[in-house]
Enzyme design. Sequence first.
Site, PDB file in Angstrom:
ATOM      1  CG  ASP A  78       0.482   0.210  11.778  1.00 25.41           C
ATOM      2  OD1 ASP A  78       0.806  -0.952  11.483  1.00 25.41           O
ATOM      3  OD2 ASP A  78       1.310   1.096  12.051  1.00 25.41           O
ATOM      4  CB  CYS A 119       0.007   0.464   4.668  1.00 23.47           C
ATOM      5  SG  CYS A 119      -1.553   0.898   3.851  1.00 23.47           S
ATOM      6  CG  ASP A 120       1.052   2.240   8.707  1.00 21.76           C
ATOM      7  OD1 ASP A 120      -0.010   1.947   8.158  1.00 21.76           O
ATOM      8  OD2 ASP A 120       1.184   3.225   9.436  1.00 21.76           O
ATOM      9  CE  LYS A 121       5.096   0.974  11.764  1.00 20.11           C
ATOM     10  NZ  LYS A 121       3.722   1.343  11.383  1.00 20.11           N
ATOM     11  CB  CYS A 191      -5.717   6.126   6.542  1.00 27.46           C
ATOM     12  SG  CYS A 191      -6.352   4.501   6.972  1.00 27.46           S
ATOM     13  CD  GLU A 442       1.286   3.388  14.577  1.00 23.20           C
ATOM     14  OE1 GLU A 442       2.040   3.710  13.659  1.00 23.20           O
ATOM     15  OE2 GLU A 442       0.049   3.270  14.439  1.00 23.20           O
ATOM     16  CB  SER A 468      -1.169   6.484  14.829  1.00 20.88           C
ATOM     17  OG  SER A 468      -1.736   6.772  13.579  1.00 20.88           O
TER      18      SER A 468
END
Length: 556
Positions: A78, A119-121, A191, A442, A468
């Site tokens: 992202d 991560c994320d998705k 992160c 985002e 985000s």
Amino acid sequence: MRSQQVKKGIERAPHRSLFKAMGYTNEELKRPLVGVVNSANEIIPGHFHLDQIAKAVKAGVYMAGGTPMEFSTIGVCDGIAMNHEGMHYSLASREIIADSIEIMVMAHGFDALVFIPNCDKIIPGMLMACARLNIPSIFVSGGPMMAGNFRGKAVDLANVFEAVGSVKAGRMSLQDLEELEDCACPGCGSCAGMFTANSMNCLTEALGMGLPGNGTFLAVEAARIRLAKQTGMKVMELLEKEILPLDIMNPQGFENALAVDMALGCSTNTVLHLPAIAYEAQVEMDLKIIDEISSRTPQLCKLSPAGSHHIQDLREAGGIQALLKELVENQLIQGSALTVTGQSVKDNVKDVRVLDREVIRSVEDPYSINGGIAILWGNLAPQGAVVKQGAVDPSMMTHQGKARVFDSEEEASEAILGGKINSGEVIVIRFEGPKGGPGMREMLSPTAAVAGMGLDKEVSLITDGRFSGATRGASIGHISPEAMERGPIAAVREGDLIRINIPERLLEIDLSSEDLENRLKQIELPPPKYQKGYLGRYSRMVSSADQGAIFKSEVK
């Protein structure tokens, strides 16, 4: 065993021949086949090292008597995809990940699965597939990144995004930005703040689908490798005991995950992902349920971007298990909920304690009496909107101001960085929803620019897009219905008065119902931005944000 369909009997001699072409022995083929779903790649810092995690998982599976077989999934970073065309694909990748895993598992007859996201998705996509398939499964993430050190101060990626606005505003030099850029992300891992990746990894542990430590053991720790080996061994126990994901991903488990979400102050993206995962698990979840749990769950942690702590601080304070202990002891979660340890939440935490009361506060001394996320309603968001209230300055919990209207993220970013936004205004970014974006991009760049320019205590931002997990300030997203579905946000005009009252859960425009309806009738919607390819199909199929942005054909 499910794998018998691909390896047992005279009819499966051709199948066994293909396995043997890869070097598998008869002894290995007699064992349960365990799919190791590895999302490693060389474009995401959180996934760069996942081959090491996969190697450890496979060692654990072998030690416990299984035969591991690794396959991959896609993944979008992202941060790298932010603020350009690439971000259209981020949320949309979640459905591809879930579908691709389903295809691989059903085509090859695995008996059990170990999922390795970070991560994320990727995490929610894997959890959706896990619930859909419902065979013995367990998760182990790649772990969080360490915080960077900038002149003695702990920093992370969010600081770099905000520094861009600071440079534009003359509050930071270009040389300072370059120094920060070099040290903010010191190595592999997701992160370092309570952004979406770490939010979802922590919630996977809270949901019961990852072993203790899944959310907070650092990517660079040997403890992460040991955890991966233990995960590989544990999946064989889940297979033997016939413990299935839907035995864990049930109403109790989701209620616990939501309570931890609110206590941690997680990313607003969890309000997209948890409903989508719950849908696959056939568990009821909507924005009203989410807000009800938020209203009764105090926020006990304030991690970046809401505060100065990072995931490594949470790890040292006892991690998710210590937070669960605090919530169990105060009857704020279901202690009887089953987890992949084979034991209940209450049993898992019986010997755990909180080691730092500033990082994990007590229920009697919370950062806030309400959870980190709030759901807003009103004539601008009749189906709801989402705000990370735990990252909003107290002075901005109520705000009214004149609308500054932009029909894309790029237009808004240009105005913000160009110094064209005035104190007290409400930035409106629309046609960035699941359908209109498409992909509900985002908005970290504009929100970070607002914060970096020192306007986060003076300006609000509302959008039918999303933010985000690194976003802070009065940033309200997921406004539903979105502009592309002729939602009220499409009717906002420059200078309209918008009222925000987070404690009262209100988001309103100063227009009568009749005036709002008349404006909406007159609106000519723009053509879809993408007609062909995956994004064209996605924009035609996706539901609104309040339903988790799942495909319309699957909405009840």
